[in-house]
Design an enzyme around this catalytic site. Structure first.
Site, mmCIF file in Angstrom:
data_model
loop_
_atom_site.group_PDB
_atom_site.id
_atom_site.type_symbol
_atom_site.label_atom_id
_atom_site.label_comp_id
_atom_site.label_asym_id
_atom_site.label_seq_id
_atom_site.Cartn_x
_atom_site.Cartn_y
_atom_site.Cartn_z
ATOM 1 N N GLY A 1 19.701 -12.211 -3.485
ATOM 2 C CA GLY A 1 19.476 -13.253 -4.504
ATOM 3 C C GLY A 1 19.914 -12.715 -5.862
ATOM 4 O O GLY A 1 19.369 -13.084 -6.903
ATOM 5 N N ALA B 1 16.606 -11.437 -10.733
ATOM 6 C CA ALA B 1 17.461 -10.262 -10.557
ATOM 7 C C ALA B 1 18.054 -9.845 -11.901
ATOM 8 O O ALA B 1 18.021 -8.673 -12.277
ATOM 9 C CB ALA B 1 18.562 -10.576 -9.550
ATOM 10 N N ARG C 1 24.861 -15.904 -1.984
ATOM 11 C CA ARG C 1 25.941 -16.746 -1.459
ATOM 12 C C ARG C 1 27.069 -16.900 -2.473
ATOM 13 O O ARG C 1 28.228 -17.059 -2.107
ATOM 14 C CB ARG C 1 25.393 -18.138 -1.114
ATOM 15 C CG ARG C 1 24.365 -18.130 -0.010
ATOM 16 C CD ARG C 1 23.704 -19.487 0.099
ATOM 17 N NE ARG C 1 23.142 -19.909 -1.188
ATOM 18 C CZ ARG C 1 22.514 -21.048 -1.403
ATOM 19 N NH1 ARG C 1 22.362 -21.906 -0.411
ATOM 20 N NH2 ARG C 1 22.035 -21.354 -2.585
ATOM 21 N N LYS D 1 6.525 -12.897 -4.804
ATOM 22 C CA LYS D 1 5.680 -14.061 -4.634
ATOM 23 C C LYS D 1 6.513 -15.336 -4.805
ATOM 24 O O LYS D 1 7.591 -15.250 -5.396
ATOM 25 C CB LYS D 1 4.512 -14.023 -5.615
ATOM 26 C CG LYS D 1 4.950 -14.172 -7.101
ATOM 27 C CD LYS D 1 3.782 -14.141 -7.996
ATOM 28 C CE LYS D 1 3.377 -15.520 -8.396
ATOM 29 N NZ LYS D 1 4.056 -16.017 -9.624
ATOM 30 N N HIS E 1 -2.105 -12.747 -9.728
ATOM 31 C CA HIS E 1 -2.217 -11.801 -10.847
ATOM 32 C C HIS E 1 -3.670 -11.581 -11.294
ATOM 33 O O HIS E 1 -4.135 -10.450 -11.378
ATOM 34 C CB HIS E 1 -1.398 -12.286 -12.049
ATOM 35 C CG HIS E 1 0.065 -12.507 -11.745
ATOM 36 N ND1 HIS E 1 0.746 -11.792 -10.802
ATOM 37 C CD2 HIS E 1 0.975 -13.366 -12.284
ATOM 38 C CE1 HIS E 1 2.015 -12.191 -10.772
ATOM 39 N NE2 HIS E 1 2.169 -13.151 -11.657
HETATM 40 P P1 NDP Z 1 16.346 -18.446 -8.242
HETATM 41 O O1 NDP Z 1 15.950 -19.847 -8.044
HETATM 42 O O2 NDP Z 1 17.179 -18.092 -9.411
HETATM 43 O O3 NDP Z 1 17.030 -17.992 -6.883
HETATM 44 C C1 NDP Z 1 17.632 -16.722 -6.680
HETATM 45 C C2 NDP Z 1 18.918 -16.934 -5.904
HETATM 46 O O4 NDP Z 1 18.609 -17.440 -4.610
HETATM 47 C C3 NDP Z 1 19.844 -17.930 -6.533
HETATM 48 O O5 NDP Z 1 20.680 -17.322 -7.484
HETATM 49 C C4 NDP Z 1 20.611 -18.470 -5.353
HETATM 50 O O6 NDP Z 1 21.687 -17.601 -5.083
HETATM 51 C C5 NDP Z 1 19.628 -18.368 -4.215
HETATM 52 N N1 NDP Z 1 18.998 -19.661 -3.957
HETATM 53 C C6 NDP Z 1 18.344 -20.451 -4.827
HETATM 54 N N2 NDP Z 1 17.892 -21.560 -4.218
HETATM 55 C C7 NDP Z 1 18.239 -21.468 -2.937
HETATM 56 C C8 NDP Z 1 18.046 -22.289 -1.803
HETATM 57 N N3 NDP Z 1 17.377 -23.429 -1.878
HETATM 58 N N4 NDP Z 1 18.545 -21.882 -0.625
HETATM 59 C C9 NDP Z 1 19.212 -20.729 -0.537
HETATM 60 N N5 NDP Z 1 19.427 -19.916 -1.589
HETATM 61 C C10 NDP Z 1 18.940 -20.264 -2.779
HETATM 62 O O7 NDP Z 1 15.026 -17.575 -8.212
HETATM 63 P P2 NDP Z 1 14.510 -16.489 -9.224
HETATM 64 O O8 NDP Z 1 15.573 -15.473 -9.397
HETATM 65 O O9 NDP Z 1 13.929 -17.137 -10.386
HETATM 66 O O10 NDP Z 1 13.293 -15.880 -8.393
HETATM 67 C C11 NDP Z 1 13.455 -15.196 -7.182
HETATM 68 C C12 NDP Z 1 12.114 -15.066 -6.488
HETATM 69 O O11 NDP Z 1 11.202 -14.397 -7.343
HETATM 70 C C13 NDP Z 1 11.466 -16.399 -6.158
HETATM 71 O O12 NDP Z 1 10.724 -16.243 -4.987
HETATM 72 C C14 NDP Z 1 10.541 -16.627 -7.345
HETATM 73 O O13 NDP Z 1 9.480 -17.463 -7.012
HETATM 74 C C15 NDP Z 1 10.080 -15.212 -7.623
HETATM 75 N N6 NDP Z 1 9.678 -14.976 -8.997
HETATM 76 C C16 NDP Z 1 10.523 -15.273 -10.026
HETATM 77 C C17 NDP Z 1 10.141 -15.000 -11.326
HETATM 78 C C18 NDP Z 1 11.052 -15.288 -12.472
HETATM 79 O O14 NDP Z 1 10.662 -14.984 -13.601
HETATM 80 N N7 NDP Z 1 12.239 -15.810 -12.262
HETATM 81 C C19 NDP Z 1 8.820 -14.397 -11.638
HETATM 82 C C20 NDP Z 1 8.047 -14.081 -10.470
HETATM 83 C C21 NDP Z 1 8.475 -14.377 -9.208
HETATM 84 P P3 NDP Z 1 23.043 -18.082 -4.365
HETATM 85 O O15 NDP Z 1 23.174 -19.535 -4.567
HETATM 86 O O16 NDP Z 1 24.107 -17.293 -5.059
HETATM 87 O O17 NDP Z 1 22.857 -17.676 -2.965
HETATM 88 C C1 BG6 Z 2 5.141 -14.943 -12.854
HETATM 89 C C2 BG6 Z 2 4.882 -16.417 -12.913
HETATM 90 O O1 BG6 Z 2 4.573 -14.414 -11.702
HETATM 91 O O2 BG6 Z 2 4.565 -14.324 -13.987
HETATM 92 C C3 BG6 Z 2 5.417 -16.996 -14.198
HETATM 93 O O3 BG6 Z 2 5.516 -17.044 -11.806
HETATM 94 C C4 BG6 Z 2 4.879 -16.251 -15.392
HETATM 95 O O4 BG6 Z 2 5.067 -18.359 -14.285
HETATM 96 C C5 BG6 Z 2 5.097 -14.783 -15.219
HETATM 97 O O5 BG6 Z 2 5.553 -16.714 -16.542
HETATM 98 C C6 BG6 Z 2 4.414 -13.995 -16.323
HETATM 99 O O6 BG6 Z 2 4.756 -12.651 -16.232
HETATM 100 P P1 BG6 Z 2 4.768 -11.752 -17.520
HETATM 101 O O7 BG6 Z 2 5.002 -10.378 -16.993
HETATM 102 O O8 BG6 Z 2 5.854 -12.240 -18.399
HETATM 103 O O9 BG6 Z 2 3.431 -11.922 -18.160
#
Ligand code: NDP
Ligand code: BG6
Length: 622
Positions: free
Chosen positions: A142, A148, A176, A279, A371
């Site tokens: 991802g 990331a 992807r 998560k 958390h």
């Molecule tokens: P994204 O929605 O940005 O998804 C990450 C990558 O997964 C995308 O770049 C895409 O890559 C691929 N993707 C997205 N949707 C789908 C789909 N429906 N089917 C298949 N591939 C998909 O997620 P985040 O990077 O924000 O978060 C990643 C994980 O971490 C999640 O589980 C999120 O809940 C968790 N998380 C995120 C936080 C944040 O601050 N962003 C904080 C805490 C947890 P591609 O299309 O190139 O394959």
């Molecule tokens: C993530 C939640 O787990 O923690 C977000 O999905 C929230 O909604 C984030 O914003 C907060 O993390 P931090 O480290 O910025 O306090």
């Protein structure tokens, strides 16, 4: 065998001094080890117990130190019992064993290995030890996503900058999206910062780091695509012992697909394979259990690292040290002296950009069930037998299992609405295009929880979590009971609550621990004042506090599980919240609206008042 903490802190000074000099002489003898530990003093769990400004670790002092092994700089296995912090050096790695699954502790008896003569040792690891030097390949699945870019690559760079990654490592992005290595590097470089205090050679280090980053495009459910990744990983591993870490930074509905494909086609054949899972771990007891079952079809529990990044935050990690290594706190840590405990999370921004994800979860699942509950469990646990991951997690799970199921009447929910302030219009939650119109998903919740055990019976643990509030902060507040027969009560007026001691652990921002006490205002009269005994981290320590993801990634590489969630902890956490979440959804309970940028809904105050509690963060001297 690590000593229990209680023994550690009560070691007579003489013993400690002799341990110190023993350790120092060992460090002097095993130069490389000493050097490396000093390079990245914040590395392992044990290291974090080291006294300030010292590269030595308590555990290093207290655990057997196989001198011959150190002197020869032989690879030392990382295991829960041998927390020597080997990951933060480049010369020494982890002995990987023959099984693809968590091998060192299962297949090579650590004590036995370290007890071998050098000839016997060579027989075990093979004649050409350089070929058998371990590598770590970290695959960020991802890699094109938000997390990331925002957290994982910057944390890996920070570890690299601090020399905390092993000598041989490779980082792969997998997703992807079509991207070349160069495009991945450009993408990653935009979010890397030289935020490390030294900042020396940062650009050079950044360049070197980026050269170790590669990209592989593939489908998540394709074993073939993961087999191609495997080939590329092997090329980079160059025949060395290969350890592989997969970071699942993807939506949860594809976790199992990835784990299946990766474990079948890209797991290590001669070292360990570990998977960090982000998560949300399900959205209720059933879906979480199904996810665990799915993961366990392909992985052992000890290969799964369920991340809760709050456990990697400096002040959350410090919680146990504060309590168990200071005599002034531990005796007070019970219903006898504590009136209530408050766990407060507030953000001064809404769900901007993540409304689609958020609407399916809501604040209770997003923040409280993981958390805040994790902090609560750490706060309230009994003294663990030792600092080993399993001992700590055993105590945490006991707390979770002793908690009373959450009742609807002990919860208040809210949702932010649009608000204009200073000429700026802030959108409401349902104004977000990714949020369904009329959504009842709470963006704020407050809850009163209780632990049914001898230590905490009757003490309310109040949680409050919300988005789009007035401030951004996370803190733990401990309000103590009134002083019985207080001689000075007339000086406090009618509001005795204002005079009670309060311990505040401010997790973020401006990390601090302060204790509110009463004192006399200097002068001839008798006027009392409230003051803070304040440990403000920024004033006390010049070193920048590492991001939680750095610590957790390093721990996963080292195989340290203390800050990751075990499956029984997860089950207990969901058991506590699932009935409430179902009831809220089935009864379609409407959240109380609160303006963007406010202190949240009034319901939170009524809830606290039911237990004679006032939220500490709303006081004028918060
Ligand atoms: P994204 O929605 O940005 O998804 C990450 C990558 O997964 C995308 O770049 C895409 O890559 C691929 N993707 C997205 N949707 C789908 C789909 N429906 N089917 C298949 N591939 C998909 O997620 P985040 O990077 O924000 O978060 C990643 C994980 O971490 C999640 O589980 C999120 O809940 C968790 N998380 C995120 C936080 C944040 O601050 N962003 C904080 C805490 C947890 P591609 O299309 O190139 O394959
Ligand atoms: C993530 C939640 O787990 O923690 C977000 O999905 C929230 O909604 C984030 O914003 C907060 O993390 P931090 O480290 O910025 O306090």
């Amino acid at each position: 065998m690590p000593l229990p903490l209680s023994s550690a802190v009560s070691l007579p000074r003489k013993t400690l001094d002799s341990s110190l000099s023993l350790a120092l002489s060992l460090f002097a003898g095993g130069g490389e080890m000493a050097l490396s530990v000093a390079k990245c003093p914040s590395s392992s769990a044990a290291a974090r117990l080291a006294p300030d400004h010292s590269p030595l670790r308590w555990s290093t002092l207290l655990r057997p130190f196989p001198r011959t092994v150190l002197a020869r700089s032989v690879a030392v296995p990382s295991s829960k019992n041998w927390n020597l912090g080997v990951a933060c050096k480049q010369e020494v790695g982890t002995v990987a064993a023959s099984s693809p699954k968590e091998a060192p502790s299962k297949n090579v008896e650590i004590g036995g290995l370290l007890g071998l003569s050098s000839e016997e040792y060579r027989d075990v690891i093979g004649p050409n030890s350089s070929e058998r030097e371990p590598t770590v390949s970290i695959t960020v699945v991802g890699a094109s996503g938000d997390l990331a870019k925002k957290k994982i690559f910057p944390a890996l760079f920070a570890l690299y900058y601090e020399d905390c990654l092993p000598k041989h490592f490779t980082i792969f992005g997998y997703a992807r999206s079509k991207m070349t290595d160069a495009e991945l590097r450009t993408m990653v470089s935009k979010t890397l910062t030289c935020r490390i205090d030294k900042r020396e050679n940062c650009n050079e280090k950044m360049e070197q780091f980026l050269q170790r980053c590669f990209y592989h495009s593939g489908q998540y459910e394709s074993e073939e695509n993961f087999a191609d990744l495997d080939k590329e990983l092997k090329e980079h591993e160059g025949g060395r012992l290969s350890n592989r870490l997969f970071y699942l930074s993807i939506p949860p509905n594809i976790f199992i697909d990835v784990v299946k494909s990766a474990s079948k086609s890209a797991s290590s054949k001669n070292g360990w394979t570990r998977v960090i899972v982000e998560k949300p771990f399900g959205r209720d007891s059933e879906s979480s259990a199904a996810l665990t079952r799915g993961l366990k079809q392909y992985l052992d529990e000890d290969q799964i690292f369920r991340i809760d990044h709050y456990l990697g935050k400096e002040l959350v990690e410090n919680l146990s040290i504060l309590r168990f290594s200071n005599l002034v706190f531990e005796p007070l840590w019970s219903r006898q002296y504590i009136r209530n405990v408050q766990l407060i999370f507030s953000e001064d921004f809404g769900t901007e950009g993540r409304g689609g994800y958020f609407d399916n979860y809501g604040i209770i699942r997003d923040i409280m069930q993981n958390h805040l509950l994790q902090i609560l469990a750490l706060f309230a646990m009994e003294t663990p037998v030792s600092l080993d991951a399993e001992d700590i997690r055993n105590e945490k799970v006991k707390v979770l299992r002793s908690m009373k199921p959450l009742q609807l009447e002990n919860v208040a929910i809210g949702q932010y609405r649009s608000h204009t302030k200073g000429g700026v219009a802030y959108p409401g939650y349902t104004d977000d295009k990714t949020v369904p119109k009329g959504s009842l998903t709470p963006t704020f919740a407050a809850a009163a929880l209780f632990i049914d055990n001898a230590r905490w019976d009757g003490v309310p643990f109040l949680m409050k979590a919300g988005k789009a509030l007035e401030t951004r902060r996370t803190e733990i507040r401990v309000q103590f009971r009134h002083v019985p027969g207080n001689l000075y009560k007339r000086s406090f007026g009618t509001d005795l609550d204002r005079a009670t001691n309060e311990l505040v652990i401010r997790v973020q921002p401006d990390e601090a621990i302060y204790l509110k006490i009463n004192n006399k205002i200097p002068g001839l009269g008798m006027r009392l004042d409230r003051s803070n005994l304040n440990l403000l981290y920024a004033s006390r320590y010049s070193k920048e506090i590492p991001d939680a993801y750095e610590r957790l990634l390093l721990d996963a590489i080292e195989g340290e599980r203390r800050l990751f969630i075990r499956s029984d902890e997860l089950d207990a956490a969901w058991e506590l919240f699932t009935p409430l979440l179902k009831e809220l959804e089935e009864k379609k309970i409407a959240p109380e609206l609160y303006p963007y940028g406010s202190c949240g809904p009034a319901g939170a105050h009524y809830l606290a008042a039911n237990y004679n509690v006032r939220w500490g963060d709303t006081a004028s001297d918060a």
